[in-house]
Design a protein around this motif. Structure first.
Motif, PDB file in Angstrom:
ATOM      1  N   UNK A   4      37.917  27.134  -8.313  1.00 27.95           N
ATOM      2  CA  UNK A   4      38.412  28.453  -7.915  1.00 27.95           C
ATOM      3  C   UNK A   4      37.419  29.155  -7.000  1.00 27.95           C
ATOM      4  N   UNK A   5      36.135  28.903  -7.204  1.00 30.41           N
ATOM      5  CA  UNK A   5      35.116  29.536  -6.359  1.00 30.41           C
ATOM      6  C   UNK A   5      35.028  28.880  -4.991  1.00 30.41           C
ATOM      7  N   UNK A   6      35.176  27.550  -4.982  1.00 28.14           N
ATOM      8  CA  UNK A   6      35.121  26.793  -3.726  1.00 28.14           C
ATOM      9  C   UNK A   6      36.347  25.876  -3.703  1.00 28.14           C
ATOM     10  N   UNK A   7      37.371  26.296  -2.974  1.00 32.21           N
ATOM     11  CA  UNK A   7      38.659  25.603  -3.016  1.00 32.21           C
ATOM     12  C   UNK A   7      38.547  24.134  -2.642  1.00 32.21           C
ATOM     13  N   UNK A  36      30.060  32.460   4.461  1.00 31.23           N
ATOM     14  CA  UNK A  36      29.436  32.139   5.748  1.00 31.23           C
ATOM     15  C   UNK A  36      29.288  30.621   5.842  1.00 31.23           C
ATOM     16  N   UNK A  37      29.813  29.992   6.891  1.00 30.42           N
ATOM     17  CA  UNK A  37      29.791  28.524   6.957  1.00 30.42           C
ATOM     18  C   UNK A  37      28.407  27.929   7.167  1.00 30.42           C
ATOM     19  N   UNK A  75      33.075  24.130   1.977  1.00 23.24           N
ATOM     20  CA  UNK A  75      33.776  23.257   2.922  1.00 23.24           C
ATOM     21  C   UNK A  75      34.991  23.953   3.513  1.00 23.24           C
ATOM     22  N   UNK A  76      35.707  24.747   2.728  1.00 24.97           N
ATOM     23  CA  UNK A  76      36.861  25.466   3.264  1.00 24.97           C
ATOM     24  C   UNK A  76      36.441  26.399   4.403  1.00 24.97           C
ATOM     25  N   UNK A  77      35.369  27.136   4.196  1.00 25.67           N
ATOM     26  CA  UNK A  77      34.892  28.041   5.245  1.00 25.67           C
ATOM     27  C   UNK A  77      34.459  27.272   6.485  1.00 25.67           C
ATOM     28  N   UNK A  78      33.829  26.128   6.285  1.00 27.37           N
ATOM     29  CA  UNK A  78      33.405  25.320   7.434  1.00 27.37           C
ATOM     30  C   UNK A  78      34.602  24.729   8.178  1.00 27.37           C
ATOM     31  N   UNK A 129      39.336  33.647  11.807  1.00 28.45           N
ATOM     32  CA  UNK A 129      38.401  32.916  10.942  1.00 28.45           C
ATOM     33  C   UNK A 129      37.481  33.832  10.136  1.00 28.45           C
ATOM     34  N   UNK A 130      36.906  34.881  10.718  1.00 30.65           N
ATOM     35  CA  UNK A 130      36.006  35.735   9.912  1.00 30.65           C
ATOM     36  C   UNK A 130      36.704  36.413   8.733  1.00 30.65           C
ATOM     37  N   UNK A 131      38.016  36.628   8.848  1.00 29.15           N
ATOM     38  CA  UNK A 131      38.749  37.291   7.766  1.00 29.15           C
ATOM     39  C   UNK A 131      39.298  36.296   6.751  1.00 29.15           C
TER      40      UNK A 131
END
Length: 301
Positions: free
Chosen positions: A79-82, A64-65, A92-95, A57-59
């Protein structure tokens, strides 16, 4: 004439190589059987992907979620936030990526707790029968008589919100079906000829259960646990939606849906994306459970 003798060390090495080849062959055959079933292959692939995402997950997560960016709040997918951002500007993708860790934590911890507990109670009730069977099965019937989500809600309300309390609550509601399955398997095995022969040789009840009955019950229990994982995901998400699971700002999928439901009409991605994650992973565990049943249960052939 010369006679050569293999040394004990070389013989032991040869035996280890043979055992390793057999294990590799069995594993390859198992994977091959799973690959021949398209739905099982899809389910196994999604579960494997979930494990990889949780592990790395970190990679994988680009942000940062937990960090808020109110200037980017409720941004649509780009493109910045899928997958867009939530009401606090969190990606949301990171979360979702970090939320997979919470989901797997609950699923794995409940599974490794429920399996031994249900198996132990089920084989004990089925083997000894009589009052032991009556008492254990009446307790099991009491737990089964309540819907699992309602009973989990009651336990979490008594214990208090929190991830560990969710695991305890789901464990206390998920063991009865496994216990009944193990009892049914034991009832069909305890009068078998090979069990009678083992008892005549002086084996204790504990030895009969541990070395002969439990190994034969394991495939059915593993299949049931795998199929229960979808229900565990849904129950954990339901508790998170009600605010009784992982607490903010932890990126739990059910809690993400709960926090975004206020904006669901204007910003569909806030609720739809976590909901799809729950749906896809629940289906994946169901597909995997069906495939394991076809492979491990000889009666399904």
């Amino acid at each position: 004439m010369t006679v050569s003798f293999d040394s004990p060390v070389s013989s032991a090495r040869h035996e280890r190589r043979v055992r390793l080849r057999k294990r590799v062959g069995r594993a390859a055959g198992f994977v091959g059987k799973m690959a021949r079933n398209p739905l099982t292959a899809i389910g196994g692939g999604i579960v494997l992907l979930l494990l990889i995402v949780a592990l790395f997950a970190p990679f994988i997560a680009p942000y940062n979620p937990l960090v808020q960016d109110l200037d980017s709040a409720l941004s649509p997918p780009s493109a910045a936030h899928w997958f867009g951002t939530d009401e606090f500007g969190r990606d949301i993708f990171s979360r979702l990526v970090y939320g997979s860790r919470i989901t797997l934590y609950i699923v794995l911890l409940v599974s490794v707790t429920v399996g031994p507990l249900g198996l132990l109670l089920g084989v004990t009730a089925g083997y000894f029968g009589g009052k032991v069977d009556t008492i254990l099965m009446r307790v099991t019937d009491i737990f089964i008589s309540f819907p699992s989500l309602v009973l989990a809600l009651a336990f979490v309300a008594a214990l208090g919100p929190g991830l560990e309390h969710v695991v305890i609550a789901i464990t206390l509601t998920a063991w009865p079906p496994i216990a009944r399955l193990a009892r049914a398997e034991t009832l069909s095995l305890r009068q078998a000829d090979f069990i009678s022969a083992v008892r005549l040789q002086g084996a204790s009840p504990v030895r009969v259960l541990w070395h002969h009955i439990v190994p034969l019950c394991l495939p059915s229990v593993i299949i049931r646990i795998t199929m229960n994982m979808a229900g565990i995901i849904l129950t954990a998400a339901g508790l998170g939606f009600l605010g009784l699971g992982a607490q903010p700002p932890d990126p739990e999928w059910g809690a993400m849906i709960s926090s975004g439901r206020t904006y669901m009409m204007e910003c569909w991605w806030v609720v739809t994306i976590p909901g799809l994650a729950i749906l896809i992973n629940s289906l994946a565990f169901n597909f995997l459970g069906d495939g394991l049943r076809d492979i491990l249960d000889p009666r399904s052939e």
